[in-house]
Motif scaffolding. Structure first.
Motif, PDB file in Angstrom:
ATOM      1  N   ALA A  85      -1.489  24.185 -82.173  1.00 26.05           N
ATOM      2  CA  ALA A  85      -2.056  25.963 -83.000  1.00 26.05           C
ATOM      3  C   ALA A  85      -1.497  26.408 -82.563  1.00 26.05           C
ATOM      4  O   ALA A  85      -0.221  26.197 -81.953  1.00 26.05           O
ATOM      5  CB  ALA A  85      -3.712  26.244 -82.076  1.00 26.05           C
ATOM      6  N   ALA A  86      -1.700  27.746 -82.642  1.00 23.82           N
ATOM      7  CA  ALA A  86      -0.892  29.492 -82.924  1.00 23.82           C
ATOM      8  C   ALA A  86      -1.545  30.334 -82.451  1.00 23.82           C
ATOM      9  O   ALA A  86      -3.181  30.184 -82.900  1.00 23.82           O
ATOM     10  CB  ALA A  86       0.931  29.023 -83.693  1.00 23.82           C
ATOM     11  N   ILE A  87      -0.442  31.005 -82.314  1.00 18.28           N
ATOM     12  CA  ILE A  87      -1.890  32.752 -81.281  1.00 18.28           C
ATOM     13  C   ILE A  87      -0.135  33.653 -82.073  1.00 18.28           C
ATOM     14  O   ILE A  87       0.540  33.542 -81.075  1.00 18.28           O
ATOM     15  CB  ILE A  87      -2.072  32.579 -80.905  1.00 18.28           C
ATOM     16  N   SER A  88      -1.052  34.777 -82.407  1.00 21.04           N
ATOM     17  CA  SER A  88       0.523  35.924 -82.233  1.00 21.04           C
ATOM     18  C   SER A  88       0.142  36.852 -81.070  1.00 21.04           C
ATOM     19  O   SER A  88      -0.668  36.267 -80.177  1.00 21.04           O
ATOM     20  CB  SER A  88      -0.174  36.938 -83.341  1.00 21.04           C
ATOM     21  N   TRP A  89       1.250  37.277 -81.134  1.00 23.19           N
ATOM     22  CA  TRP A  89       1.550  38.156 -79.536  1.00 23.19           C
ATOM     23  C   TRP A  89       0.769  38.380 -78.801  1.00 23.19           C
ATOM     24  O   TRP A  89       0.077  38.938 -78.197  1.00 23.19           O
ATOM     25  CB  TRP A  89       2.766  38.473 -80.149  1.00 23.19           C
ATOM     26  N   SER A  90      -0.525  40.022 -80.039  1.00 19.28           N
ATOM     27  CA  SER A  90      -1.540  40.360 -79.386  1.00 19.28           C
ATOM     28  C   SER A  90      -2.552  39.584 -79.211  1.00 19.28           C
ATOM     29  O   SER A  90      -3.557  40.142 -79.253  1.00 19.28           O
ATOM     30  CB  SER A  90      -2.297  41.290 -80.924  1.00 19.28           C
ATOM     31  N   GLY A  91      -2.805  38.472 -80.039  1.00 22.82           N
ATOM     32  CA  GLY A  91      -3.888  37.799 -79.865  1.00 22.82           C
ATOM     33  C   GLY A  91      -5.117  37.884 -80.999  1.00 22.82           C
ATOM     34  O   GLY A  91      -6.187  37.183 -80.810  1.00 22.82           O
ATOM     35  N   SER A  92      -4.692  38.831 -82.162  1.00 23.89           N
ATOM     36  CA  SER A  92      -5.486  39.235 -83.110  1.00 23.89           C
ATOM     37  C   SER A  92      -5.548  37.995 -84.986  1.00 23.89           C
ATOM     38  O   SER A  92      -6.476  37.598 -84.752  1.00 23.89           O
ATOM     39  CB  SER A  92      -5.009  39.906 -83.747  1.00 23.89           C
ATOM     40  N   SER A  93      -4.678  36.913 -84.454  1.00 23.57           N
ATOM     41  CA  SER A  93      -4.286  35.798 -85.496  1.00 23.57           C
ATOM     42  C   SER A  93      -4.398  34.622 -84.287  1.00 23.57           C
ATOM     43  O   SER A  93      -3.803  34.314 -83.354  1.00 23.57           O
ATOM     44  CB  SER A  93      -3.379  36.505 -86.014  1.00 23.57           C
ATOM     45  N   ARG A  94      -4.940  33.697 -85.226  1.00 19.87           N
ATOM     46  CA  ARG A  94      -4.256  32.470 -85.176  1.00 19.87           C
ATOM     47  C   ARG A  94      -4.535  31.106 -86.310  1.00 19.87           C
ATOM     48  O   ARG A  94      -5.596  31.111 -86.916  1.00 19.87           O
ATOM     49  CB  ARG A  94      -6.035  31.724 -83.896  1.00 19.87           C
ATOM     50  N   VAL A  95      -3.646  29.861 -85.554  1.00 21.26           N
ATOM     51  CA  VAL A  95      -3.801  28.825 -86.785  1.00 21.26           C
ATOM     52  C   VAL A  95      -4.204  28.101 -85.824  1.00 21.26           C
ATOM     53  O   VAL A  95      -3.840  27.718 -85.068  1.00 21.26           O
ATOM     54  CB  VAL A  95      -3.188  29.060 -87.881  1.00 21.26           C
ATOM     55  N   TYR A  96      -4.648  27.076 -87.127  1.00 19.18           N
ATOM     56  CA  TYR A  96      -4.665  25.344 -86.497  1.00 19.18           C
ATOM     57  C   TYR A  96      -4.790  24.143 -87.146  1.00 19.18           C
ATOM     58  O   TYR A  96      -4.303  24.270 -88.398  1.00 19.18           O
ATOM     59  CB  TYR A  96      -6.599  25.468 -85.829  1.00 19.18           C
ATOM     60  N   ALA A  97      -4.308  23.027 -86.402  1.00 20.07           N
ATOM     61  CA  ALA A  97      -4.137  22.136 -87.526  1.00 20.07           C
ATOM     62  C   ALA A  97      -5.309  21.310 -87.796  1.00 20.07           C
ATOM     63  O   ALA A  97      -6.600  22.215 -87.200  1.00 20.07           O
ATOM     64  CB  ALA A  97      -2.833  21.263 -86.961  1.00 20.07           C
ATOM     65  N   TYR A  98      -5.713  21.166 -88.694  1.00 21.58           N
ATOM     66  CA  TYR A  98      -6.622  20.660 -89.873  1.00 21.58           C
ATOM     67  C   TYR A  98      -7.426  19.596 -88.522  1.00 21.58           C
ATOM     68  O   TYR A  98      -8.357  19.791 -88.547  1.00 21.58           O
ATOM     69  CB  TYR A  98      -6.303  19.476 -90.535  1.00 21.58           C
ATOM     70  N   SER A  99      -6.299  19.223 -87.718  1.00 23.86           N
ATOM     71  CA  SER A  99      -6.723  17.607 -87.252  1.00 23.86           C
ATOM     72  C   SER A  99      -7.705  18.769 -85.537  1.00 23.86           C
ATOM     73  O   SER A  99      -8.919  17.211 -85.517  1.00 23.86           O
ATOM     74  CB  SER A  99      -6.075  16.935 -86.748  1.00 23.86           C
ATOM     75  N   VAL A 100      -7.739  19.735 -85.618  1.00 25.43           N
ATOM     76  CA  VAL A 100      -8.403  19.914 -84.300  1.00 25.43           C
ATOM     77  C   VAL A 100      -9.271  21.209 -84.723  1.00 25.43           C
ATOM     78  O   VAL A 100     -10.000  21.327 -83.696  1.00 25.43           O
ATOM     79  CB  VAL A 100      -7.290  20.164 -83.516  1.00 25.43           C
ATOM     80  N   LYS A 101      -9.022  21.628 -85.567  1.00 20.28           N
ATOM     81  CA  LYS A 101     -10.032  22.809 -86.673  1.00 20.28           C
ATOM     82  C   LYS A 101     -11.465  22.408 -85.994  1.00 20.28           C
ATOM     83  O   LYS A 101     -12.055  21.755 -86.234  1.00 20.28           O
ATOM     84  CB  LYS A 101      -9.764  23.280 -87.644  1.00 20.28           C
ATOM     85  N   GLY A 102     -12.082  23.310 -85.247  1.00 19.03           N
ATOM     86  CA  GLY A 102     -13.664  23.414 -85.426  1.00 19.03           C
ATOM     87  C   GLY A 102     -13.921  22.304 -83.830  1.00 19.03           C
ATOM     88  O   GLY A 102     -14.723  22.562 -83.091  1.00 19.03           O
ATOM     89  N   ARG A 103     -13.079  21.894 -83.243  1.00 16.81           N
ATOM     90  CA  ARG A 103     -12.781  21.380 -81.768  1.00 16.81           C
ATOM     91  C   ARG A 103     -11.792  22.369 -80.643  1.00 16.81           C
ATOM     92  O   ARG A 103     -12.262  22.363 -79.160  1.00 16.81           O
ATOM     93  CB  ARG A 103     -12.594  19.988 -81.732  1.00 16.81           C
ATOM     94  N   PHE A 104     -10.859  22.913 -80.858  1.00 13.95           N
ATOM     95  CA  PHE A 104     -10.038  23.283 -79.996  1.00 13.95           C
ATOM     96  C   PHE A 104     -10.044  24.483 -80.620  1.00 13.95           C
ATOM     97  O   PHE A 104     -10.467  25.340 -81.460  1.00 13.95           O
ATOM     98  CB  PHE A 104      -8.554  22.915 -80.185  1.00 13.95           C
ATOM     99  N   THR A 105      -9.058  25.847 -79.492  1.00  9.78           N
ATOM    100  CA  THR A 105      -9.323  27.080 -79.371  1.00  9.78           C
ATOM    101  C   THR A 105      -8.122  27.167 -78.757  1.00  9.78           C
ATOM    102  O   THR A 105      -8.051  27.518 -77.528  1.00  9.78           O
ATOM    103  CB  THR A 105     -10.616  27.748 -78.632  1.00  9.78           C
ATOM    104  N   ILE A 106      -7.523  28.187 -78.855  1.00 13.51           N
ATOM    105  CA  ILE A 106      -6.419  28.925 -78.812  1.00 13.51           C
ATOM    106  C   ILE A 106      -6.269  30.434 -77.972  1.00 13.51           C
ATOM    107  O   ILE A 106      -7.669  31.284 -78.892  1.00 13.51           O
ATOM    108  CB  ILE A 106      -4.962  29.128 -79.804  1.00 13.51           C
ATOM    109  N   SER A 107      -6.398  30.724 -76.563  1.00 13.07           N
ATOM    110  CA  SER A 107      -6.399  32.293 -77.076  1.00 13.07           C
ATOM    111  C   SER A 107      -5.014  32.318 -75.407  1.00 13.07           C
ATOM    112  O   SER A 107      -4.803  32.268 -75.316  1.00 13.07           O
ATOM    113  CB  SER A 107      -7.982  32.051 -75.890  1.00 13.07           C
ATOM    114  N   ARG A 108      -5.729  33.558 -75.447  1.00 10.69           N
ATOM    115  CA  ARG A 108      -4.070  33.954 -74.795  1.00 10.69           C
ATOM    116  C   ARG A 108      -4.772  35.664 -73.690  1.00 10.69           C
ATOM    117  O   ARG A 108      -5.344  36.180 -74.455  1.00 10.69           O
ATOM    118  CB  ARG A 108      -3.201  34.664 -75.388  1.00 10.69           C
TER     119      ARG A 108
END
Length: 125
Positions: free
Chosen positions: A48-71
């Motif tokens: 997973a990745a998150i933008s510097w502001s936290g406004s955008s996130r992207v996930y690998a297909y294998s973890v989408k819906g189960r994992f959440t990235i935040s900052r």
């Protein structure tokens, strides 16, 4: 920037863990942040990745819906909440950073400039 990952451990399948990655040394909000993982005998893969502001996130297909990235930029920390864990999630998890002016969504490990030391996550069935 120096990165320190923590929060790994042993958990039963279906359980949850929250990983943390604390940054120091430079302005945390100047960096996009990512999580990667590496299982024994396998290449390091994007989680997973998150933008510097936290406004955008992207996930690998294998973890989408189960994992959440935040900052939390006030705490210089990025998190990875992992729910509904599966045995195939077992790996060493790494946090990584790249400058804010770059593409936050890249999924290539080589595009990240700074890495933490990794924290082991083991999911038993």
């Amino acid at each position: 920037v120096q990165l320190q990952a923590s929060g790994g451990g042993l958990v039963l399948a279906g359980g949850s863990l929250r990983l943390s990655c604390a940054a120091s040394g430079r302005t945390f909000s100047s960096y996009h942040m990512g999580w990667f993982r590496q299982a024994p005998g396998k290449e390091r893969e994007f989680v997973a990745a998150i933008s510097w502001s936290g406004s955008s996130r992207v996930y690998a297909y294998s973890v989408k819906g189960r994992f959440t990235i935040s900052r939390d930029n006030a705490k210089n920390t990025v998190y990875l909440q992992m729910n509904s864990l599966k045995p195939e999630d077992t790996a060493v998890y790494y946090c990584a950073a790249r400058p804010y002016y770059s593409d936050y969504g890249t999924q290539e490990p080589r595009d990240y400039d700074y890495w933490g030391q990794g924290t082991q996550v083991t999911v038993s069935s």
